[in-house]
Every structure is written in structure tokens, then in C-alpha cells.
Design a protein around this motif. Structure first.
Motif, PDB file in Angstrom:
ATOM      1  N   GLY A 330     -28.283 -95.392  34.451  1.00  0.00           N
ATOM      2  CA  GLY A 330     -26.920 -94.852  34.352  1.00  0.00           C
ATOM      3  C   GLY A 330     -26.846 -93.362  34.526  1.00  0.00           C
ATOM      4  N   ASP A 331     -27.805 -92.768  35.261  1.00  0.00           N
ATOM      5  CA  ASP A 331     -27.775 -91.310  35.449  1.00  0.00           C
ATOM      6  C   ASP A 331     -26.885 -90.963  36.630  1.00  0.00           C
ATOM      7  OD1 ASP A 331     -29.540 -92.612  37.073  1.00  0.00           O
ATOM      8  OD2 ASP A 331     -31.074 -91.059  37.041  1.00  0.00           O
ATOM      9  N   GLU A 332     -25.643 -91.381  36.529  1.00  0.00           N
ATOM     10  CA  GLU A 332     -24.676 -91.131  37.595  1.00  0.00           C
ATOM     11  C   GLU A 332     -23.403 -90.592  36.984  1.00  0.00           C
ATOM     12  OE1 GLU A 332     -24.643 -95.104  38.740  1.00  0.00           O
ATOM     13  OE2 GLU A 332     -26.587 -94.956  39.719  1.00  0.00           O
ATOM     14  N   TYR A 333     -22.688 -89.805  37.783  1.00  0.00           N
ATOM     15  CA  TYR A 333     -21.399 -89.305  37.324  1.00  0.00           C
ATOM     16  C   TYR A 333     -20.372 -90.423  37.427  1.00  0.00           C
ATOM     17  CZ  TYR A 333     -23.300 -84.600  37.709  1.00  0.00           C
ATOM     18  OH  TYR A 333     -24.041 -83.474  37.542  1.00  0.00           O
ATOM     19  N   GLU A 334     -19.379 -90.367  36.557  1.00  0.00           N
ATOM     20  CA  GLU A 334     -18.301 -91.342  36.645  1.00  0.00           C
ATOM     21  C   GLU A 334     -16.987 -90.587  36.750  1.00  0.00           C
ATOM     22  OE1 GLU A 334     -17.803 -93.813  33.246  1.00  0.00           O
ATOM     23  OE2 GLU A 334     -16.374 -95.111  34.253  1.00  0.00           O
ATOM     24  N   PHE A 335     -16.244 -90.844  37.828  1.00  0.00           N
ATOM     25  CA  PHE A 335     -15.011 -90.101  38.071  1.00  0.00           C
ATOM     26  C   PHE A 335     -13.961 -90.451  37.017  1.00  0.00           C
ATOM     27  CE2 PHE A 335     -10.921 -89.514  40.379  1.00  0.00           C
ATOM     28  CZ  PHE A 335     -10.985 -88.139  40.458  1.00  0.00           C
ATOM     29  N   LEU A 336     -13.469 -89.447  36.308  1.00  0.00           N
ATOM     30  CA  LEU A 336     -12.454 -89.630  35.269  1.00  0.00           C
ATOM     31  C   LEU A 336     -12.777 -90.788  34.326  1.00  0.00           C
ATOM     32  CD1 LEU A 336      -9.080 -88.988  37.142  1.00  0.00           C
ATOM     33  CD2 LEU A 336     -10.327 -87.440  35.654  1.00  0.00           C
ATOM     34  N   GLY A 337     -14.025 -90.817  33.876  1.00  0.00           N
ATOM     35  CA  GLY A 337     -14.472 -91.931  33.045  1.00  0.00           C
ATOM     36  C   GLY A 337     -13.620 -92.141  31.806  1.00  0.00           C
ATOM     37  N   LYS A 360     -17.177-112.124  26.278  1.00  0.00           N
ATOM     38  CA  LYS A 360     -17.831-111.668  27.497  1.00  0.00           C
ATOM     39  C   LYS A 360     -19.172-110.975  27.197  1.00  0.00           C
ATOM     40  CE  LYS A 360     -16.413-108.902  31.399  1.00  0.00           C
ATOM     41  NZ  LYS A 360     -15.313-108.134  31.972  1.00  0.00           N
ATOM     42  N   GLU A 361     -20.110-111.073  28.164  1.00  0.00           N
ATOM     43  CA  GLU A 361     -21.363-110.333  28.019  1.00  0.00           C
ATOM     44  C   GLU A 361     -21.306-109.117  28.925  1.00  0.00           C
ATOM     45  OE1 GLU A 361     -24.378-113.201  28.925  1.00  0.00           O
ATOM     46  OE2 GLU A 361     -24.639-113.674  26.799  1.00  0.00           O
ATOM     47  N   TYR A 362     -21.751-107.991  28.433  1.00  0.00           N
ATOM     48  CA  TYR A 362     -21.583-106.736  29.150  1.00  0.00           C
ATOM     49  C   TYR A 362     -22.908-106.168  29.644  1.00  0.00           C
ATOM     50  CZ  TYR A 362     -16.879-106.773  27.327  1.00  0.00           C
ATOM     51  OH  TYR A 362     -15.598-107.124  27.042  1.00  0.00           O
ATOM     52  N   THR A 363     -22.815-105.433  30.746  1.00  0.00           N
ATOM     53  CA  THR A 363     -23.949-104.644  31.196  1.00  0.00           C
ATOM     54  C   THR A 363     -23.733-103.237  30.679  1.00  0.00           C
ATOM     55  OG1 THR A 363     -24.056-105.943  33.205  1.00  0.00           O
ATOM     56  CG2 THR A 363     -25.195-103.835  33.219  1.00  0.00           C
ATOM     57  N   MET A 364     -24.726-102.708  29.995  1.00  0.00           N
ATOM     58  CA  MET A 364     -24.572-101.334  29.519  1.00  0.00           C
ATOM     59  C   MET A 364     -25.763-100.525  29.992  1.00  0.00           C
ATOM     60  SD  MET A 364     -23.177-101.566  25.679  1.00  0.00           S
ATOM     61  CE  MET A 364     -22.046-102.855  25.242  1.00  0.00           C
ATOM     62  N   ASN A 365     -25.488 -99.273  30.344  1.00  0.00           N
ATOM     63  CA  ASN A 365     -26.575 -98.411  30.774  1.00  0.00           C
ATOM     64  C   ASN A 365     -26.873 -97.359  29.718  1.00  0.00           C
ATOM     65  OD1 ASN A 365     -24.668 -96.356  31.076  1.00  0.00           O
ATOM     66  ND2 ASN A 365     -24.235 -96.979  33.181  1.00  0.00           N
ATOM     67  N   ALA A 366     -27.821 -96.491  30.057  1.00  0.00           N
ATOM     68  CA  ALA A 366     -28.296 -95.538  29.055  1.00  0.00           C
ATOM     69  C   ALA A 366     -27.529 -94.232  29.078  1.00  0.00           C
ATOM     70  CB  ALA A 366     -29.794 -95.281  29.257  1.00  0.00           C
TER      71      ALA A 366
ATOM     72  N   LYS B  39     -23.733 -87.191  33.785  1.00  0.00           N
ATOM     73  CA  LYS B  39     -24.761 -88.214  34.003  1.00  0.00           C
ATOM     74  C   LYS B  39     -25.839 -88.180  32.922  1.00  0.00           C
ATOM     75  CE  LYS B  39     -27.362 -85.363  37.286  1.00  0.00           C
ATOM     76  NZ  LYS B  39     -27.972 -85.329  38.603  1.00  0.00           N
ATOM     77  N   THR B  40     -25.596 -87.462  31.855  1.00  0.00           N
ATOM     78  CA  THR B  40     -26.565 -87.372  30.760  1.00  0.00           C
ATOM     79  C   THR B  40     -26.908 -88.761  30.232  1.00  0.00           C
ATOM     80  OG1 THR B  40     -25.076 -85.608  30.097  1.00  0.00           O
ATOM     81  CG2 THR B  40     -27.053 -85.950  28.751  1.00  0.00           C
ATOM     82  N   THR B  41     -28.194 -89.034  30.100  1.00  0.00           N
ATOM     83  CA  THR B  41     -28.585 -90.303  29.497  1.00  0.00           C
ATOM     84  C   THR B  41     -29.278 -90.010  28.178  1.00  0.00           C
ATOM     85  OG1 THR B  41     -30.639 -90.265  30.739  1.00  0.00           O
ATOM     86  CG2 THR B  41     -28.815 -91.500  31.690  1.00  0.00           C
ATOM     87  N   SER B  42     -29.393 -91.039  27.367  1.00  0.00           N
ATOM     88  CA  SER B  42     -29.885 -90.811  26.013  1.00  0.00           C
ATOM     89  C   SER B  42     -31.360 -90.443  26.030  1.00  0.00           C
ATOM     90  CB  SER B  42     -29.652 -92.060  25.166  1.00  0.00           C
ATOM     91  OG  SER B  42     -30.738 -92.923  25.271  1.00  0.00           O
TER      92      SER B  42
END
Lengths: 448, 393
Positions: A330-337, A360-366, B39-42
Motif C-alpha cells: 500500500g505504498d501508493e498515494y490515494e487521490f483525495l482519500g 463482507k471480507e476486506y482487503t487491507m494494506n499496510a 503513501k506512508t506505511t506502518s
């Protein structure tokens, strides 16, 4: 004797990638390793040099301040390298395994016929002792202390956690032997925390407490706090389910057998399921070829997503871990997250629409999804900790280094895993577990 | 959209320490993180984090204030055209447009001054720009009378941000609700301009006020012993008052959003309203006592629930008292804190002739006492815990 404790506080986080109930046996790995960094507060002293030949159960290193606590080779072989980090800190002791070299010999006996001292000595010598932890502080138990009870949680409520009813299928007799050995070590009782419909209720020589509720109901610390909370001066020992098996096997066979089942889980795993391997197994043997091909980075975690350790494929399974979780980095920018309605976003708050789909089951990143701030909101942590504790006040006491307050607010009762959900849910992205461990370290330093 | 991200990523080295534009770092970071979640990660602790962050939290609060803001704009128009006697002949959009033109500059001044100061402080302290002012900047205009000159808004906002918040260390550290600090500053520094009949209605010198029209708020009238408002007008908000406070209905819509999302504490809202109602009933009970002047006796006898829909009571209960930083932090404490706000607001309002509205002072006073309430709640908690230790020993 059985007591049903219903816990209301907490949160189940539904992630994609829970392990299906199927077990694959992995071949004996070419190398295994023990990592002294898995033990908070330990000062290791080596007992072997590179090239030494060791049997399974022979000491690799020991605790400088408790030389009787040994850390032994999970499998027989030759010590091939001792990897060090900054200031020559020992990071890994690596063994090239050799199946011809077996296990060291220990006494084969029914633990109920042995004295408490004999049981303790055998567990210490075999290197199984470090699996027994103590509360307060969640560090390796001190063999000289007398615990008021021993607690074992037989279920794990953390995200994607392994199901111990499945893992222990057919091994309950060995588990019973382990429990009998442990019962010798305390003047109190061995307490089992079980969930509803648990296979563990058939065990003897134990007190069974049933817990219902969301995570962290499966945490042993929560179970202690809701049955017999720890007060100043009291000590309770804890051990996790598979580690009791090691003790059982030790007394049943006279050999050490560190075979354990590890759940490979997470949204980045092709077919999440259980693998039989050993303590100290290389991560690569567990994940190679089993992950989804992805164009983003992946994070491999030894343990669960709340309390585990980030590892590389070249590293080794954590000493206490029964689970590998793999999630997107998940080391990506998210536009207007922050403005996203969030139909695919699970949140402990109700600030995203994801809350409308509880099944629901979710995908979560770091990604931490925000920036670190001061404490702003109140009652976020309190809703997630089913104990008689005010988490924010305890954390603030730690931040200002006030030992009296830390004591009053219950530092003896908690370790990182009990507050992990707070860190997950924190709007201000505060590093709760790190702060708590710093507080615990202060307590150890100041009060011993 | 990619070019925006590329621009910020490319300019990032320039604003780092030692870079050419290092003094712009907080501003750069502020805008970048506003547009793109970083993009900061833990690195330690949990690997997964909730999607909630302070930006989301604050934007939901801002969203919940929007109904009150929009209605406030409309009501500014309504009061204006009512004053000049043209209400019946003016269309909806013209009314709204009039209010929009009056209110928008106040909002812009509040945000520009407040955020400007925030940016400077963030840069001086070397940390990220914090989101607290997104809400304060919206609340400040809503609790101002529409006739407040813009320069006074600017001065009050600057006072609130610097002395109400930044001297304590920024968002999360302040003792008082910053928006109310701004209001209190004007109330005490410019009492002549901030009260009376003219400040509540937007009028030009050339406007001719029709005969018999008074711009006084129902509360000012009530204090003078005249209960001359309609309950429906008070509930829907067609009465003179500060821009955002008049419509109980619009405020309650915001309250629903705050409660559903769990961002505003329903405990504080409920206990504040309960406190106000209880005090209203007490006053009712004493309305017949001897020695009261006829005006005060009339005010005492006002139906207790009218207090809740008049003046700033509801706005304060929903948006001001619930500010998580300056409110009580403990759950028990929240009940006490809210209840006392309700009680005090009505006492100030009715019994003290110097203050036609008591909500602002009641909340600021209880902000001051919130740590004390928490102290005793926490002491009780610790006492129970130590007792447990003695029992088992």
C-alpha cells in the motif's frame, strides 16, 4: 467450574484470505534459525560457535541474567552462521539441518509422577522454557517465581488467525500431557480460555472459562483480566496452544519435537491454508510460489496483521508465531482519500459506507491512511479494550514517564497485543504498541 | 490528475531542509496531503490501520454544519427583506443570494486568517498542518451576528487561533473551544458593536426599515419580559440571531450525521439538552415566587422547552460542547460535563441580565472544568482498581 464471560467491547476485522481447513506437510527445511530479537528485553549469550554440530534441543544461546534459560536448536545440524547487526547485536543463529543428527535425549516420563523441580528442569534444559511467558510485562517467565495461575487461550480472535481446534485435531492427548506438566509449575490452576463449541472442553486438570465476544476476546491477557485480574506483586504465566504440545511431546517421547502448524493467510496468498513445519523455519519455504503475482509490493508478516513482525522472505518464522499474513504494502498515494465515500473501506468508526456491509471480507494494506497527530478524539480506545482500564490515561502516563500512574492505570495487566486494536483504529495514528512496550521497559528497569 | 501528483513529488526536495524553498515545507505538505493521502506505511505495531484520519473526521464535522450554514444564509436574506418589508415580494433565490453574498465573505475571512496563522505556526514548529481549524473556521462565522464587520472577524479569528489554540501546542492541546474563544473575544472587546438590535440584521444605511420592525432577538425580548416569537419560527429558524444558530431543525440534521458516524458524542448532546430542560423546569417552578420583577417572572415562566430552540442553545449543545479536545474525555465525565453546561447556560441566560445568551459562557466555563471532572472520574476508577487489589490480597 466453567464460567461464561460475555465481552461486548472489541472489534472483529474481517480480512480476505482466511486459511481453509487443509494441512500440507512441508519437507524438512535446509536451514532453521532462532532470532534473539523475538524475545523482548533478552540479553543473549552464545553457547555455540560457527561450525558446531548441535542436536535438536542443544543450547544455542542462553539468557545472560538467567543462565538456566536455554534457547535450543529446533532441529539437529551444524551452526552455519551467526548474523549480527549494529553494535554486534545477535540477530540470527542459523543452523544447516541434517536429518541424521537427531534430538538430544531427555527423560521420558509421565509428568504427574515427577516432582515440580524435575518438570521445571526438563523444560528448562530442552529449551522449551522460553515459550512460557509471564504477566506482567509479557516476557519470558522467571523460573524462580511462583505464578498464581497459568493461563492458556485456546482460540485466537485476531484477523485471519489459525483455528486451534483444527490445528490440534488428534493431538489433544499430547496437549493433556503438556497441561499436566504445567500444572506442576503453579500452586494455582491451569486455566483454559475456550470459545463456544471448543474441542478443548474435554481436557482434565484444568479450569475452563468460556469467552464470547469479538477480538480481543481470544487474547490471554483479556481472559485473565476478566476472570482473575493481575494485581501488583502477582505473577501469572501464559503459554500458547502449540507450545503446550512441545512440552507434551517432550515428556511422552523424551525428545524435543518443535514441529508446528502455521497458517498462511492474507489477501496476497493464492490458496490460504495450513502448513506443517517447524519453529524457526525459513519464511521462503512457507511463501515461495504461494503468493499472488502482483504489480504492487507485498508485505509478509510473521504473525497476524495487528501484532506481527514485518519480515523478508529471507528471514525466519518468529519464535512464537503460528501464522504468516501477506497483505499489499500500500505504498501508493490515494487521490483525495479522505473524501472517498468508502464502500470498500472497513472502519471501526462509521465514517465510511463500508460499515453497511458487516459480512463482507476486506482487503487491507499496510498504509497508515493519514498522518500522525496528537490525541484528539476520546472514547475510541475504550470501546476496543474489554478490561477495567483507561487506555489513553495509561498511555499518557507512559509518555510522561510517571511510574505511580502507570501502576495505577494497570500496566501490569496489559501487553502490546491487548492494545493492538486501539492502534489500528486510532484516528491520530498514534504508535500505541511501541509506547506501551517503552512503558513496560521502564517498569522492568525501575522495579525489576 | 497525475500531473498534480508529479508536481508535488518533483517539488518535494525543494522544500526539504536545506532546499531553496524550505520555508514552504508545511504548506507544501499541507496541500499535498490534502489532495493525496500519503503513501506512508506502518513501521511499528499494527500493520493495518483504519481508514479514518483527522481529515476525514473533520470533514464530516464540516459536512454536518452545512445545513445550518445554508439555512443561515437563507435566513440572513429573510430577516433583511422582512426588515424592509419586501419579504412577500422577493423570490427564494434572491433571498438566498442576498444571504450568500453577506455570509460568504465572513467564511472566507475566517478561513483565510485562521489557516494562514496555522500554516505559519506549523512551519515554525516544523510539523504537519493540523486539521482542527477546518472545523473552527466554519464554526466561527456561524456564531457571529451577520452585522459583524469583517475586520472584527479577522481579529477575533487571529486571537482564537493564537491564544486559544497555538499557545497550548495546537490541535488536540487546547483548553477551550477555539471558535467560542473568538466569539467571547468579540463579546467582551466590542460589546457595543456585538449587541443591540441592529447587528443581527444585514442592512445598508440606505435601507428603510418598516415601522414597528425590531431586529432584537427573541431572547433579548424575553429578557425584557416579552415572549413574542412563534414556536414554529424558532424551531425552523426564521428569527434574528447569529448566522448559523437560529434553525433548530438544520442543527438537528447535523446532529444526526454526527451521531450516526459516531464522531460527535451523543452523551454530551443528550446530557446538555437534559441539563437545559431541567433548569428550565426549575425556573418554571419558581416563576411564582415573591420578589421577582414582572419581566423576570415572565421569563421564568417561559415553557422550559422553549429554551432549547431559542438562541444558541442547540448549536452549542451539538457543535460546540462536543468538541472532543475541550470536552470531558471520560465517558462518565461527559454526562456531568454536558448536564452542567445545560444548567449553567439557562441560569446565565435568565438570571443574569448582563448576558442575554448564556451558552457561550457556559461551554467555556465547563471547558475549563472538564479536566477537573475527568480528574475525579479517573481518581474513582483508580480507587476501584486499588480496592480490587486489597480484596484479593
Amino acid at each position: 467450574m466453567s464460567e461464561v464471560v460475555k465481552l461486548r467491547k472489541g472489534l472483529n476485522i474481517k480480512l480476505k484470505g482466511s486459511a481453509e481447513k487443509a494441512l500440507d506437510k512441508l519437507p524438512v527445511p535446509a536451514t532453521v534459525a532462532l532470532k534473539p530479537t523475538d524475545f523482548p528485553g533478552l540479553t543473549p549469550k552464545l553457547s555455540v560457535k560457527v561450525d558446531a554440530e548441535v542436536k535438536a534441543g542443544d543450547a544455542l544461546f542462553y539468557d545472560k541474567y538467567h543462565p538456566e534459560i536455554l534457547f535450543t536448536a529446533p532441529l539437529g545440524g551444524k551452526v552455519v552462521s551467526i548474523n549480527r547487526g549494529e553494535r554486534r547485536k545477535i540477530l540470527e543463529v542459523v543452523i544447516a539441518t541434517d536429518e541424521k543428527i537427531g534430538s538430544a535425549e531427555f527423560k521420558k516420563a509421565d509428568p504427574t509422577t515427577l516432582s515440580a523441580e524435575e518438570v521445571k528442569e526438563q523444560i528448562l534444559k530442552s529449551g522449551i522454557w522460553p515459550f512460557i511467558k509471564k504477566r506482567p510485562y509479557g516476557i519470558i517467565a522467571n523460573p524462580e517465581e511462583k505464578p498464581k495461575a497459568i493461563y492458556i487461550s485456546t482460540f485466537d480472535t485476531a484477523p485471519l488467525a489459525p483455528d486451534y481446534n483444527f490445528v490440534l485435531d488428534g493431538q489433544l492427548d499430547t496437549f493433556q500431557t503438556g497441561v499436566n506438566a504445567l500444572a506442576q509449575l503453579t500452586e494455582g490452576k491451569v486455566n483454559l480460555g475456550v470459545s463456544k463449541d471448543s474441542a478443548f472442553t474435554s481436557l482434565k486438570n484444568v479450569v475452563v472459562n468460556t469467552f464470547e465476544g469479538p477480538h480481543p476476546a481470544g487474547n490471554v491477557g483479556i481472559q485473565i483480566a476478566n476472570t482473575s485480574p493481575i494485581n501488583k506483586g502477582e505473577v501469572v504465566w501464559t503459554i500458547s496452544v502449540q507450545d503446550v504440545l512441545f512440552i507434551g511431546r517432550l515428556f511422552e517421547t523424551g525428545n524435543v519435537d518443535f514441529t508446528k502448524t502455521v497458517a498462511l493467510t492474507g489477501s496476497e496468498v493464492q490458496t490460504p491454508k495450513y502448513y506443517q513445519t517447524t519453529v524457526g523455519a525459513p519464511i521462503a519455504t512457507l511463501v515461495e510460489g504461494k503468493l499472488v503475482d502482483a504489480d504492487h509490493n507485498q508485505r509478509i508478516i510473521s504473525g497476524n496483521v495487528l501484532t506481527g513482525t514485518k519480515v523478508s522472505a529471507k528471514s525466519y518464522l518468529g519464535f512464537y508465531d503460528s501464522q504468516i499474513s501477506v497483505i499489499p504494502e500500500g505504498d501508493e498515494y490515494e487521490f483525495l482519500g479522505w473524501a472517498d465515500p468508502g464502500f470498500n473501506k472497513f472502519s471501526a468508526t462509521k465514517a465510511y459506507f463500508g460499515k453497511l456491509f458487516p459480512k463482507k471480507e476486506y482487503t487491507m494494506n499496510a498504509n497508515i491512511h493519514g498522518g500522525e497527530r496528537a490525541f484528539v478524539l476520546s472514547n475510541q480506545y475504550e470501546k476496543l479494550v474489554p478490561m477495567d482500564i483507561l487506555p489513553v490515561y495509561l498511555l499518557k502516563a507512559i509518555l510522561v514517564n510517571d511510574i505511580d500512574k502507570m501502576e495505577n492505570f494497570g500496566i501490569y495487566e496489559v501487553i502490546e497485543e491487548d492494545f493492538a486494536l486501539c492502534e489500528y483504529a486510532c484516528t491520530s495514528k498514534i504508535e500505541v504498541q511501541k509506547i506501551l512496550r517503552e512503558g513496560i521497559n521502564t517498569m522492568i528497569k525501575e522495579l525489576g | 490528475m497525475k500531473f498534480i501528483k508529479n508536481f508535488f513529488e518533483r517539488t518535494e526536495p525543494l522544500v526539504q531542509k536545506g532546499g531553496k524553498y524550505h520555508w514552504l515545507q508545511s504548506v507544501h505538505d499541507g496541500f499535498f496531503t490534502f489532495l493525496y493521502t500519503p503513501k506512508t506505511t506502518s513501521k511499528t505495531g499494527t500493520h493495518i490501520h483504519d481508514y479514518i484520519d483527522l481529515k476525514r473526521t473533520m470533514s464530516i464535522v464540516v459536512l454536518s454544519v452545512v445545513p445550518a450554514l445554508l439555512f443561515g444564509m437563507y435566513n440572513v436574506g429573510v430577516q433583511h427583506f422582512k426588515a424592509i418589508g419586501e419579504l412577500a415580494s422577493t423570490g427564494f433565490f434572491e433571498i438566498f443570494l442576498f444571504g450568500l453574498i453577506k455570509v460568504l465573505p465572513i467564511v472566507i475571512v475566517s478561513y483565510a486568517v485562521g489557516l494562514g496563522i496555522e500554516f505559519v505556526f506549523a512551519q515554525l514548529r516544523g510539523h504537519e498542518i493540523q486539521e482542527g481549524f477546518l472545523v473552527s473556521g466554519m464554526l466561527i462565522p456561524l456564531i457571529m451576528p451577520v452585522g459583524t464587520p469583517l475586520w472584527m472577524i479577522a481579529v477575533a479569528t487571529a486571537f482564537a487561533v493564537v491564544l486559544g489554540k497555538e499557545v497550548f501546542g495546537g490541535t488536540g492541546m487546547n483548553i477551550w473551544n477555539p471558535a467560542l474563544v473568538a466569539r467571547a473575544f468579540l463579546f467582551f472587546a466590542y460589546p457595543a458593536q456585538m449587541s443591540g438590535e441592529s447587528v443581527w440584521i444585514a442592512l445598508k444605511d440606505t435601507d428603510k426599515v418598516i415601522d414597528g420592525f425590531s431586529g432584537a432577538t427573541p431572547m433579548a425580548n424575553a429578557a425584557a419580559g416579552h415572549l413574542n416569537y412563534s414556536v414554529a419560527d424558532a424551531f425552523f429558524g426564521f428569527i434574528p440571531g447569529s448566522i448559523g444558530e437560529t434553525s433548530t431543525l438544520a442543527i438537528l440534521i447535523g446532529a444526526v450525521l454526527l451521531i450516526i458516524t459516531g464522531i460527535g458524542s451523543w452523551k454530551i448532546m443528550v446530557s446538555t439538552i437534559a441539563g437545559g430542560a431541567v433548569m428550565g423546569l426549575i425556573l418554571n417552578a419558581f416563576s411564582g415566587s415573591a420578589g421577582l420583577s414582572p419581566e423576570v417572572a415572565t421569563y421564568f415562566s417561559m415553557p422550559f422547552w422553549h429554551h432549547l430552540i431559542l438562541g444558541g442553545f442547540m448549536f452549542g449543545a451539538i457543535f460546540m460542547a462536543t468538541d472532543p479536545v475541550s470536552a470531558s474525555q471520560t465517558e462518565k465525565g461527559k454526562w456531568i460535563y454536558g448536564f452542567l453546561i445545560g444548567i449553567l447556560a439557562i441560569i446565565f441566560r435568565v438570571v443574569n441580565p448582563a448576558f442575554p445568551e448564556g451558552m457561550m459562557l457556559a461551554i467555556l466555563l465547563m471547558n475549563t472544568f472538564a479536566p477537573l471532572i475527568d480528574h475525579y472520574v479517573v481518581a474513582g476508577h483508580v480507587k476501584r482498581r486499588t480496592k480490587r487489589a486489597k480484596v484479593s490480597a
